[in-house]
Enzyme design. Structure first.
Site, PDB file in Angstrom:
ATOM      1  N   ASP A   1       0.867  -1.189   0.000  1.00 42.46           N
ATOM      2  CA  ASP A   1       0.000   0.000   0.000  1.00 42.46           C
ATOM      3  C   ASP A   1       0.894   1.226   0.000  1.00 42.46           C
ATOM      4  O   ASP A   1       2.032   1.155  -0.462  1.00 42.46           O
ATOM      5  CB  ASP A   1      -0.957  -0.034   1.197  1.00 42.46           C
TER       6      ASP A   1
ATOM      7  N   HIS B   1       2.118   2.024  -3.149  1.00 43.97           N
ATOM      8  CA  HIS B   1       1.178   2.944  -3.793  1.00 43.97           C
ATOM      9  C   HIS B   1       1.680   4.385  -3.784  1.00 43.97           C
ATOM     10  O   HIS B   1       0.936   5.303  -4.088  1.00 43.97           O
ATOM     11  CB  HIS B   1      -0.190   2.870  -3.114  1.00 43.97           C
TER      12      HIS B   1
END
Length: 401
Positions: free
Chosen positions: A224, A247
């Site tokens: 993430d 991310h």
């Protein structure tokens, strides 16, 4: 009759001896060390040592002089544990060995934190050791849609101040690796955070409702955001971070709840992002809830085959499921993107999708050079309700108005 005074030389010797004795006593006092093994911890990777760690912490936290809680080499299994303050003196948590959680994710119950530092002031957490949450089986449970307990953050720093966390490695966190909430003056330096690219919600560092947080010289590879900054993040400094997979480095998501505090005075600089889903990003939900992002600087950043290298997304809805489809009430202003270079994995290298009722204002692009990793494709920019300016060489060409 009073005795005669001793010669000056004897006086001097006595004074020197007294000073040495005082210094020796201070050194002895300042080196109070509490080894978890002496409190019953077993470095065998199998024995539950949670109670031993708690006992060692209680002793160290009660010390009248600066104290060290020492975790030697070896593998220590611990369950959910809270290191609570306030403590009487400065605390050093020296982790040389490895802490592991049970591979049975139910062993933590629904605890939201695995290792929690709570109400602690003046603590250094260091030593080059490792925390391993053994999150693989938990991710499989989540991804299979089974009934799973709440995920636990690996290291949580909550309601604490003057915290220095350095040199640690965190692997396979069930959720966030490091979580900073309602804290002040937190320095994170030289950490290594690792989880597979497919692992859900394994943010490297998440910050919220905290001020004066710095992250420097760290390597983050997660499933993430490498670093995410939620509501109430203020005076944040991020320098020399290597990110990817993951991310990207994100502000947000914001606007998910009513009455959220804003984000301001954030600097991200001298960092490298490789193969990440996003580069530097601001994300807000398309809800009318108010909030703000202001005084943000992203500068001196290298992108290597990054999807969405520069992005503001005020229509954030990651799973495209039950999206609110309103106009975001979060006001974004004063955001600078300077000296950002490298390659994009998508044609749209710069995307500003702002709110129709609260357009982004004061957006600045300076010295941007983002080409497509496939040199045959020309990168472009996309703007919606974004107002700002550009200077220097800007590639792709700016669409700000």
């Amino acid at each position: 009759m009073a005795p005669p005074l001793a010669p000056d030389g004897i006086h001097l010797i006595r004074r020197v001896v007294l000073v040495i004795l005082v210094l020796f006593a201070l050194v002895q006092q300042s080196s109070a060390v509490y080894n978890v093994v002496n409190y019953g911890a077993k470095p065998d990777g199998r024995t539950n040592s949670t109670l031993a760690f708690s006992r060692a912490w209680t002793a160290a936290c009660s010390s009248l002089v600066p104290a060290t809680l020492y975790v030697p080499k070896g593998i220590f299994m611990v369950g959910a544990i809270a290191f609570r303050g306030p403590c009487r003196s400065r605390i050093m948590f020296q982790l040389t060995g490895t802490l592991i959680a049970s591979s049975n994710y139910w062993s933590l119950g629904n605890s939201e934190d695995w290792i929690l530092f709570h109400y602690v002031n003046r603590i250094s957490i260091y030593g080059g050791g490792t925390v391993n949450a053994q999150g693989t089986t938990y991710w499989s449970c989540r991804m299979a849609g089974k009934s799973c307990p709440d995920p636990a953050k690996s290291i949580s720093i909550q309601r604490s101040s003057n915290v220095f966390l350095s040199g640690l490695t965190s692997v396979n966190s069930k959720m966030f690796h490091i979580f900073v909430s309602r804290s002040a003056n937190v320095r994170i330096h030289g950490v290594k955070l690792h989880a597979p690219s497919w692992s859900p919600n394994t943010d490297g560092i998440h910050i919220q409702n905290s001020k004066g947080v710095t992250v420097t010289s760290s390597l983050i590879k997660t499933g993430d955001d490498c670093i995410s900054m939620g509501p109430g993040s203020k005076n944040i400094w991020i320098d020399a971070v290597t990110c990817g997979p993951g991310h990207g480095i994100s502000i947000g998501s914001l606007g998910q709840a009513a009455n959220e505090d804003g984000v301001q005075n954030v600097t991200v600089m001298n960092s490298i992002l490789t193969g990440t889903q996003n580069g530097v990003r601001i994300k807000t939900w398309a809800r009318a809830y108010t909030g703000y992002v202001t005084s943000v600087s992203f500068r001196n950043i290298v992108m290597r085959s990054v999807f969405n290298p520069i992005i503001i997304d005020q229509d954030y809805c990651p799973n495209n499921n039950n999206c609110p489809s309103q106009s975001s009430g979060v006001k974004i202003s004063g955001v600078v993107f300077k000296n950002i270079k490298g390659t994009s994995a998508t044609q749209v290298a710069v995307s500003f999708m702002c709110s129709s009722t609260n357009p982004c204002r004061g957006i600045k692009l300076q010295d941007i050079n983002l080409s497509h990793y496939n040199k045959k494709i020309t990168t472009t920019s996309s703007c919606q309700y974004a107002v700002g300016s550009s200077s220097g060489t800007v590639l792709p060409r700016s669409c700000l108005v």
